[in-house]
Design a protein around this motif. Structure first.
Motif, PDB file in Angstrom:
ATOM      1  N   TRP A 205       0.845  -1.206   0.000  1.00 30.36           N
ATOM      2  CA  TRP A 205       0.000   0.000   0.000  1.00 30.36           C
ATOM      3  C   TRP A 205       0.875   1.249   0.000  1.00 30.36           C
ATOM      4  O   TRP A 205       2.038   1.219   0.397  1.00 30.36           O
ATOM      5  N   PHE A 206       0.295   2.345  -0.474  1.00 32.61           N
ATOM      6  CA  PHE A 206       1.038   3.600  -0.600  1.00 32.61           C
ATOM      7  C   PHE A 206       0.905   4.411   0.689  1.00 32.61           C
ATOM      8  O   PHE A 206      -0.200   4.582   1.203  1.00 32.61           O
ATOM      9  N   ALA A 207       2.066   4.925   1.164  1.00 34.15           N
ATOM     10  CA  ALA A 207       2.041   5.760   2.373  1.00 34.15           C
ATOM     11  C   ALA A 207       1.398   7.106   2.019  1.00 34.15           C
ATOM     12  O   ALA A 207       1.374   7.500   0.846  1.00 34.15           O
ATOM     13  N   ASP A 208       0.870   7.807   3.024  1.00 34.83           N
ATOM     14  CA  ASP A 208       0.152   9.049   2.679  1.00 34.83           C
ATOM     15  C   ASP A 208       1.050  10.294   2.644  1.00 34.83           C
ATOM     16  O   ASP A 208       0.566  11.401   2.456  1.00 34.83           O
ATOM     17  N   ASP A 209       2.398  10.096   2.801  1.00 32.17           N
ATOM     18  CA  ASP A 209       3.277  11.272   2.753  1.00 32.17           C
ATOM     19  C   ASP A 209       4.010  11.360   1.411  1.00 32.17           C
ATOM     20  O   ASP A 209       5.069  11.969   1.305  1.00 32.17           O
ATOM     21  N   LEU A 210       3.463  10.713   0.366  1.00 31.77           N
ATOM     22  CA  LEU A 210       4.153  10.698  -0.930  1.00 31.77           C
ATOM     23  C   LEU A 210       3.847  11.952  -1.755  1.00 31.77           C
ATOM     24  O   LEU A 210       2.955  12.731  -1.417  1.00 31.77           O
ATOM     25  N   GLY A 211       4.642  12.116  -2.849  1.00 31.93           N
ATOM     26  CA  GLY A 211       4.501  13.302  -3.705  1.00 31.93           C
ATOM     27  C   GLY A 211       3.202  13.338  -4.509  1.00 31.93           C
ATOM     28  O   GLY A 211       2.398  12.406  -4.480  1.00 31.93           O
ATOM     29  N   LYS A 212       3.047  14.454  -5.263  1.00 29.10           N
ATOM     30  CA  LYS A 212       1.789  14.743  -5.971  1.00 29.10           C
ATOM     31  C   LYS A 212       1.357  13.644  -6.956  1.00 29.10           C
ATOM     32  O   LYS A 212       0.191  13.284  -7.010  1.00 29.10           O
ATOM     33  N   GLU A 213       2.353  13.126  -7.750  1.00 26.12           N
ATOM     34  CA  GLU A 213       2.040  12.081  -8.749  1.00 26.12           C
ATOM     35  C   GLU A 213       1.278  10.913  -8.116  1.00 26.12           C
ATOM     36  O   GLU A 213       0.281  10.438  -8.633  1.00 26.12           O
ATOM     37  N   TRP A 214       1.815  10.455  -6.971  1.00 22.80           N
ATOM     38  CA  TRP A 214       1.213   9.289  -6.300  1.00 22.80           C
ATOM     39  C   TRP A 214      -0.129   9.666  -5.685  1.00 22.80           C
ATOM     40  O   TRP A 214      -1.076   8.896  -5.703  1.00 22.80           O
ATOM     41  N   LYS A 215      -0.163  10.901  -5.132  1.00 24.04           N
ATOM     42  CA  LYS A 215      -1.428  11.352  -4.510  1.00 24.04           C
ATOM     43  C   LYS A 215      -2.537  11.390  -5.569  1.00 24.04           C
ATOM     44  O   LYS A 215      -3.664  10.987  -5.300  1.00 24.04           O
ATOM     45  N   ASP A 216      -2.174  11.866  -6.792  1.00 17.47           N
ATOM     46  CA  ASP A 216      -3.170  11.927  -7.873  1.00 17.47           C
ATOM     47  C   ASP A 216      -3.642  10.521  -8.235  1.00 17.47           C
ATOM     48  O   ASP A 216      -4.825  10.291  -8.468  1.00 17.47           O
ATOM     49  N   MET A 217      -2.664   9.589  -8.272  1.00 18.05           N
ATOM     50  CA  MET A 217      -3.015   8.204  -8.616  1.00 18.05           C
ATOM     51  C   MET A 217      -3.956   7.621  -7.545  1.00 18.05           C
ATOM     52  O   MET A 217      -4.954   6.970  -7.873  1.00 18.05           O
ATOM     53  N   LEU A 218      -3.647   7.908  -6.281  1.00 20.77           N
ATOM     54  CA  LEU A 218      -4.498   7.397  -5.196  1.00 20.77           C
ATOM     55  C   LEU A 218      -5.912   7.965  -5.296  1.00 20.77           C
ATOM     56  O   LEU A 218      -6.893   7.279  -5.032  1.00 20.77           O
ATOM     57  N   GLU A 219      -5.966   9.225  -5.676  1.00 21.54           N
ATOM     58  CA  GLU A 219      -7.257   9.905  -5.844  1.00 21.54           C
ATOM     59  C   GLU A 219      -8.078   9.200  -6.943  1.00 21.54           C
ATOM     60  O   GLU A 219      -9.253   8.911  -6.785  1.00 21.54           O
ATOM     61  N   ARG A 220      -7.385   8.870  -8.070  1.00 25.58           N
ATOM     62  CA  ARG A 220      -8.057   8.237  -9.208  1.00 25.58           C
ATOM     63  C   ARG A 220      -8.447   6.786  -8.914  1.00 25.58           C
ATOM     64  O   ARG A 220      -9.567   6.374  -9.158  1.00 25.58           O
ATOM     65  N   SER A 221      -7.475   6.008  -8.375  1.00 32.11           N
ATOM     66  CA  SER A 221      -7.648   4.544  -8.336  1.00 32.11           C
ATOM     67  C   SER A 221      -7.845   3.958  -6.940  1.00 32.11           C
ATOM     68  O   SER A 221      -8.116   2.770  -6.807  1.00 32.11           O
ATOM     69  N   GLY A 222      -7.666   4.792  -5.900  1.00 30.91           N
ATOM     70  CA  GLY A 222      -7.773   4.285  -4.536  1.00 30.91           C
ATOM     71  C   GLY A 222      -6.522   3.486  -4.170  1.00 30.91           C
ATOM     72  O   GLY A 222      -5.613   3.302  -4.985  1.00 30.91           O
ATOM     73  N   GLN A 223      -6.486   3.013  -2.918  1.00 33.57           N
ATOM     74  CA  GLN A 223      -5.329   2.253  -2.428  1.00 33.57           C
ATOM     75  C   GLN A 223      -5.211   0.900  -3.128  1.00 33.57           C
ATOM     76  O   GLN A 223      -6.182   0.408  -3.703  1.00 33.57           O
ATOM     77  N   ARG A 224      -4.019   0.312  -2.995  1.00 32.37           N
ATOM     78  CA  ARG A 224      -3.920  -1.112  -3.357  1.00 32.37           C
ATOM     79  C   ARG A 224      -4.637  -1.878  -2.249  1.00 32.37           C
ATOM     80  O   ARG A 224      -4.253  -1.776  -1.085  1.00 32.37           O
ATOM     81  N   TYR A 225      -5.650  -2.628  -2.621  1.00 30.58           N
ATOM     82  CA  TYR A 225      -6.472  -3.332  -1.626  1.00 30.58           C
ATOM     83  C   TYR A 225      -6.005  -4.776  -1.439  1.00 30.58           C
ATOM     84  O   TYR A 225      -6.070  -5.335  -0.357  1.00 30.58           O
ATOM     85  N   ALA A 226      -5.565  -5.385  -2.540  1.00 31.15           N
ATOM     86  CA  ALA A 226      -5.143  -6.803  -2.461  1.00 31.15           C
ATOM     87  C   ALA A 226      -3.956  -7.052  -3.383  1.00 31.15           C
ATOM     88  O   ALA A 226      -3.765  -6.331  -4.362  1.00 31.15           O
ATOM     89  N   THR A 227      -3.158  -8.048  -3.042  1.00 30.95           N
ATOM     90  CA  THR A 227      -2.005  -8.440  -3.864  1.00 30.95           C
ATOM     91  C   THR A 227      -2.104  -9.930  -4.146  1.00 30.95           C
ATOM     92  O   THR A 227      -2.358 -10.714  -3.224  1.00 30.95           O
ATOM     93  N   MET A 228      -1.899 -10.308  -5.419  1.00 28.78           N
ATOM     94  CA  MET A 228      -1.781 -11.734  -5.712  1.00 28.78           C
ATOM     95  C   MET A 228      -0.412 -11.988  -6.331  1.00 28.78           C
ATOM     96  O   MET A 228      -0.034 -11.316  -7.292  1.00 28.78           O
ATOM     97  N   ILE A 229       0.323 -12.908  -5.735  1.00 29.79           N
ATOM     98  CA  ILE A 229       1.638 -13.295  -6.269  1.00 29.79           C
ATOM     99  C   ILE A 229       1.505 -14.737  -6.762  1.00 29.79           C
ATOM    100  O   ILE A 229       1.087 -15.621  -6.001  1.00 29.79           O
ATOM    101  N   ILE A 230       1.813 -14.963  -8.033  1.00 25.63           N
ATOM    102  CA  ILE A 230       1.717 -16.332  -8.572  1.00 25.63           C
ATOM    103  C   ILE A 230       3.135 -16.840  -8.840  1.00 25.63           C
ATOM    104  O   ILE A 230       3.917 -16.164  -9.528  1.00 25.63           O
ATOM    105  N   TYR A 231       3.450 -17.983  -8.275  1.00 26.29           N
ATOM    106  CA  TYR A 231       4.786 -18.577  -8.452  1.00 26.29           C
ATOM    107  C   TYR A 231       4.815 -19.335  -9.776  1.00 26.29           C
ATOM    108  O   TYR A 231       4.010 -20.246  -9.993  1.00 26.29           O
ATOM    109  N   LEU A 232       5.748 -18.924 -10.649  1.00 27.41           N
ATOM    110  CA  LEU A 232       5.822 -19.561 -11.968  1.00 27.41           C
ATOM    111  C   LEU A 232       6.900 -20.630 -12.022  1.00 27.41           C
ATOM    112  O   LEU A 232       7.071 -21.293 -13.049  1.00 27.41           O
TER     113      LEU A 232
END
Ligand code: AKG
Ligand code: FE2
Length: 300
Positions: A205-232
């Motif tokens: 997840w993204f910390a809330d003290d990051l720069g404008k680019e990330w803040k804009d992305m969070l505004e658009r897409s919200g936090q990362r809610y889940a992660t899936m890692i697939i072992y290949l």
């Protein structure tokens, strides 16, 4: 004139039946009181049991409770979107090379935070397909910096972002088990760890003290809610995904998928999801990572 109602004359069978009952009552009177009480007890128990069974089978099923006639075709009960996801799962079940069953294959690693492993999520050929898609385009993996992505010592693997066209069927399967729409996911990211390469413990997840680019992305897409890692791939030695705060380690096994929720059900970021990829000691480790956001993901 006085009317008389015709008297019903009992038929021969009825008369015979009454005779039997009278005889039975006489017999009953002759039996000791204790035996009579036991007989009455048994008969009452049988009647109660019958009523209980009869009533419970009469309970309306869930569909009826929801106001849907119980004989309504399934297609009317589920929306077309749900059907699409079901088809993705059925397609998996139909693939003879793939033994994935979302109900049988799930292992619960932890509930706080929510961490699960799906065994045999991808078939061997699907794993190879994903490696082939990106193996010639690898570059040093980066991490989220203050204002932009940057190369750091803490993440020494190499990776490549795959296109949505390349991963459509797999994105659909991820969506079917995570219950997030495909468009909430970032592009599947292919990673290769060689000997001694690692990803030190971090949060997705993204910390809330990051720069404008990330803040804009969070505004658009919200936090990362889940992660899936697939072992290949399997890894000969090392390369486990570890969760130091809950003392758990997942050994990479080709085709397995690790799913964890970066946010709590209350939508606060979950500090217990601190995780990392241990150094590969022997062999190599190939994975793909899918980060899933609260809203539709757009990177610009
Ligand atoms: O390599 C691993 O096991 C962990 C990878 C990871 O944490 C990530 O890609 O975000
Ligand atoms: Fe991570």
């Amino acid at each position: 004139m006085e009317m008389t109602l015709p008297r019903t004359v009992p038929s021969g069978n009825v008369r015979k039946g009454r005779g039997i009952i009278r005889q039975y009552i006489k017999k009953l009177k002759r039996t000791p009181a204790r035996t009579r009480y036991i007989a009455v007890g048994i008969v009452s128990a049988v009647i109660l049991l019958y009523l209980f069974v009869f009533r419970s089978s009469d309970t309306p099923n869930t569909a009826t409770k929801l106001g849907v006639p119980s004989d309504a075709p399934v297609s009317k009960i589920i929306s077309s979107e749900v059907k699409e996801n079901q088809n993705a799962l059925l397609a998996v079940a139909d693939d003879k090379d793939n033994h994935f069953d979302p109900f049988k294959n799930v292992q619960i690693i932890s509930w706080e935070p929510r961490v699960f492993v799906y065994k045999n999520f991808l078939s061997s050929s699907e794993c190879q397909y994903l490696i082939d898609c990106g193996k010639d385009h690898l570059s040093r993996s980066q991490v989220v910096g203050q204002d932009k992505s940057e190369v750091v010592e803490a993440r020494s693997s190499f990776g490549a972002s795959l296109t949505r066209e390349q991963t459509r069927a797999i994105d659909q399967r991820i969506s079917a088990v995570t219950h997030f729409p495909i468009e909430n996911g970032e592009h599947l990211y292919l990673l290769r760890y060689g000997s001694d390469q690692e990803y030190k413990p971090h949060y997705d997840w993204f910390a809330d003290d990051l720069g404008k680019e990330w803040k804009d992305m969070l505004e658009r897409s919200g936090q990362r809610y889940a992660t899936m890692i697939i072992y290949l791939s399997d890894v000969e030695e090392g390369g486990e995904t570890t969760f130091p705060n809950i003392n758990k380690a997942i050994k990479p096994e080709k085709g397995d998928a690790l799913l964890f929720y970066d946010m709590k059900p209350t939508c606060e970021v979950d500090h217990l999801t601190l995780h990392g990829g241990e150094k590969v000691k022997k062999g190599e480790k190939w994975i793909v990572t899918k980060w899933i956001h609260q809203k539709k993901y757009t990177d610009a």
